[in-house]
Scaffold this active site. Structure first.
Site, mmCIF file in Angstrom:
data_model
loop_
_atom_site.group_PDB
_atom_site.id
_atom_site.type_symbol
_atom_site.label_atom_id
_atom_site.label_comp_id
_atom_site.label_asym_id
_atom_site.label_seq_id
_atom_site.Cartn_x
_atom_site.Cartn_y
_atom_site.Cartn_z
ATOM 1 N N ILE A 62 59.597 -5.963 -8.371
ATOM 2 C CA ILE A 62 60.336 -7.024 -7.473
ATOM 3 C C ILE A 62 59.898 -7.736 -7.512
ATOM 4 O O ILE A 62 59.896 -8.621 -7.248
ATOM 5 C CB ILE A 62 60.677 -6.555 -5.693
ATOM 6 C CG1 ILE A 62 59.752 -6.243 -5.526
ATOM 7 C CG2 ILE A 62 62.016 -5.549 -5.988
ATOM 8 C CD1 ILE A 62 59.167 -6.372 -3.967
ATOM 9 N N ASN A 88 64.128 -1.828 -0.413
ATOM 10 C CA ASN A 88 63.315 -0.986 0.713
ATOM 11 C C ASN A 88 61.634 -1.448 -0.096
ATOM 12 O O ASN A 88 60.907 -0.737 0.163
ATOM 13 C CB ASN A 88 63.860 0.393 -0.100
ATOM 14 C CG ASN A 88 62.632 1.675 0.423
ATOM 15 O OD1 ASN A 88 62.037 1.508 1.445
ATOM 16 N ND2 ASN A 88 62.052 2.008 -0.532
ATOM 17 N N LYS A 94 45.693 0.762 2.301
ATOM 18 C CA LYS A 94 45.124 1.664 2.967
ATOM 19 C C LYS A 94 44.159 0.962 4.297
ATOM 20 O O LYS A 94 43.612 0.014 4.266
ATOM 21 C CB LYS A 94 43.838 2.706 2.566
ATOM 22 C CG LYS A 94 45.096 3.809 0.691
ATOM 23 C CD LYS A 94 46.505 4.365 1.714
ATOM 24 C CE LYS A 94 47.538 4.766 1.128
ATOM 25 N NZ LYS A 94 48.570 5.890 1.161
ATOM 26 N N GLN A 104 44.043 -8.444 -0.591
ATOM 27 C CA GLN A 104 44.802 -7.564 0.486
ATOM 28 C C GLN A 104 46.207 -8.075 1.082
ATOM 29 O O GLN A 104 47.275 -8.229 1.138
ATOM 30 C CB GLN A 104 44.896 -7.069 1.800
ATOM 31 C CG GLN A 104 43.907 -5.891 1.480
ATOM 32 C CD GLN A 104 43.359 -5.342 2.495
ATOM 33 O OE1 GLN A 104 43.572 -4.947 3.870
ATOM 34 N NE2 GLN A 104 42.121 -4.450 2.587
ATOM 35 N N SER A 138 59.598 -3.397 9.359
ATOM 36 C CA SER A 138 58.516 -2.219 9.847
ATOM 37 C C SER A 138 58.254 -2.693 11.355
ATOM 38 O O SER A 138 58.498 -4.072 11.773
ATOM 39 C CB SER A 138 57.370 -2.182 9.517
ATOM 40 O OG SER A 138 56.270 -1.821 10.284
ATOM 41 N N ALA A 191 48.212 -8.323 7.224
ATOM 42 C CA ALA A 191 48.131 -8.854 5.512
ATOM 43 C C ALA A 191 49.987 -7.930 5.848
ATOM 44 O O ALA A 191 50.886 -9.004 5.846
ATOM 45 C CB ALA A 191 47.710 -8.129 4.249
ATOM 46 N N TYR A 192 49.970 -7.158 6.670
ATOM 47 C CA TYR A 192 51.418 -5.841 5.432
ATOM 48 C C TYR A 192 52.155 -6.278 6.936
ATOM 49 O O TYR A 192 53.006 -6.962 7.114
ATOM 50 C CB TYR A 192 51.101 -3.969 6.185
ATOM 51 C CG TYR A 192 52.659 -3.416 5.899
ATOM 52 C CD1 TYR A 192 52.504 -3.431 4.926
ATOM 53 C CD2 TYR A 192 53.247 -2.822 7.782
ATOM 54 C CE1 TYR A 192 54.094 -2.635 4.676
ATOM 55 C CE2 TYR A 192 54.339 -2.305 7.369
ATOM 56 C CZ TYR A 192 54.661 -1.409 5.951
ATOM 57 O OH TYR A 192 55.889 -1.555 5.776
ATOM 58 N N GLY A 193 51.760 -6.674 8.377
ATOM 59 C CA GLY A 193 52.347 -6.742 10.014
ATOM 60 C C GLY A 193 52.933 -8.206 9.368
ATOM 61 O O GLY A 193 54.524 -8.072 9.320
ATOM 62 N N LYS A 196 55.773 -8.756 6.512
ATOM 63 C CA LYS A 196 57.097 -7.909 8.302
ATOM 64 C C LYS A 196 57.817 -8.845 8.354
ATOM 65 O O LYS A 196 59.075 -8.737 8.835
ATOM 66 C CB LYS A 196 56.886 -6.167 8.242
ATOM 67 C CG LYS A 196 56.508 -5.375 7.304
ATOM 68 C CD LYS A 196 58.002 -5.228 6.186
ATOM 69 C CE LYS A 196 58.110 -3.834 5.036
ATOM 70 N NZ LYS A 196 58.543 -4.017 3.939
#
Length: 276
Positions: A62, A88, A94, A104, A138, A191-193, A196
Site C-alpha cells: 500500500i 487492514n 514496538k 516513527q 483503533s 505516531a500510531y494513535g 489512526k
C-alpha cells in the site's frame, strides 16, 4: 453480471488473515488475500487451502503506487468492479523501539494514513452499488485525539473537513514531529494513535462523499478490532485473530439497504464516538 469480489489489504497474517478466512466462509464471491511479500502471501493462501477454503492472491504494497495501480487494473479487467474493500494493512512500532520519534511518525503515517488513502483513491471508483468499505482503525485514535489541544480536536472534528484539509493536518503533525514541537502545537505524542486519527477522520469524509454518490447503498465504516494477539501487539492481546476479525467482518457483510452503521466508528459491533 460479473462475479462479486472482495479485497483485504495486509492479510497474510494476523487480523487480516482471519478476515480473509471469514469472508471465504460467508462472502458470495472471490476473496483476495494481499501481501507485500508474494511468497508470504502464497504461503498464507496455502494455509487457508488446508482448511478447505479458496482465497486468491494478489500482491499489494500500500506504500507503492505502482503496486496499487496493478491491483486496480487487475480488478477492473477481471471483475469490472469491486464489492468489498477491507483496509487492514498497517504498521506500529514496538514500545521498546529506539527509532527517533520523528522517524516513527513519518514511517507510520506513510503506511497507515497515506497508504490507506492511496488504496481508497484507486479502488473506491471501482465500487459497485451495495459495496462495503471497512477501514481498520483503533481505539488508540480515540485516546490520541483526546490528548490533542482543543483547537486541533476542533479541526479534526469539523463536519466540513475535506480530504485535502485532513491531509494538511496530518502533514502538519509530521512536520511538527520532525521539529520536535508537535506537543506544543497541540498534537498527541503517539505516531500510531495519530495515524489512526487520520483513518477515523478519513472515514467520515468518505461517508459524506459516498452519500452524495449516484451509486446506491455504498457504505464505509471504520472500526477497532480490539486488543488482539498478533505480531503487532507482541502477542500481548487477549483476543484471538478470529475474535479481532468479528467487527470488520460484520461491517464488510452488512446486508443491502442497511442504514446504520454508516460512516461510523464501530467497536464490538457497536457505534462509538471516537472523537468526543
Amino acid at each position: 453480471m460479473s462475479k462479486k469480489v472482495a479485497v483485504v489489504t495486509g492479510s497474510n497474517k494476523g487480523i487480516g488473515y482471519a478476515i480473509v478466512r471469514g469472508l471465504c466462509k460467508q462472502f458470495d464471491g472471490d476473496v483476495y488475500l494481499t501481501a507485500r511479500n508474494e511468497e508470504l502471501g502464497k504461503q498464507a493462501v496455502k494455509s487457508l487451502n488446508s482448511e478447505g477454503l479458496s482465497p486468491k492472491f494478489h500482491q499489494l504494497d500500500i506504500t507503492d503506487q505502482a503496486s496499487i495501480d496493478r491491483l486496480r487494473d487487475f480488478l477492473k479487467t477481471t471483475y469490472g468492479g469491486l464489492d468489498v474493500l477491507v483496509n487492514n494493512a498497517g504498521i506500529a512500532y514496538k514500545q521498546e523501539s529506539t527509532a527517533p520519534f520523528s522517524e516513527q511518525v513519518e514511517v507510520t503515517i506513510k503506511t497507515n494514513y497515506f497508504g490507506t488513502l492511496a488504496v481508497c483513491d484507486a479502488l473506491i471508483p471501482l465500487l459497485r452499488p451495495q459495496a462495503r468499505v471497512v477501514n481498520v482503525s483503533s481505539m488508540l485514535s480515540s485516546s490520541a485525539i483526546k490528548k490533542c489541544s482543543k483547537e486541533v480536536r476542533a479541526k479534526f472534528a469539523n463536519p466540513k473537513l475535506t480530504i485535502d484539509d485532513l491531509t494538511k493536518l496530518i502533514n502538519e503533525f509530521v512536520q511538527a514531529a520532525k521539529s520536535g514541537n508537535h506537543e506544543s502545537k497541540g498534537y498527541a505524542n503517539s505516531a500510531y494513535g495519530m495515524s489512526k486519527v487520520g483513518v477515523s477522520a478519513l472515514t467520515e469524509i468518505q461517508h459524506r462523499q459516498l452519500s452524495a454518490d449516484p451509486r446506491e447503498d455504498i457504505l464505509v465504516n471504520t472500526c477497532c478490532p480490539g486488543y488482539v494477539d498478533t505480531d503487532m501487539t507482541s502477542h500481548k492481546g487477549h483476543k484471538t485473530i478470529d475474535q479481532g476479525a468479528d467487527t470488520p467482518l460484520y461491517l464488510a457483510l452488512l446486508p443491502p439497504g442497511t442504514k446504520s452503521p454508516a460512516g461510523n466508528f464501530v467497536s464490538e459491533r457497536e457505534i462509538k464516538n471516537w472523537s468526543g
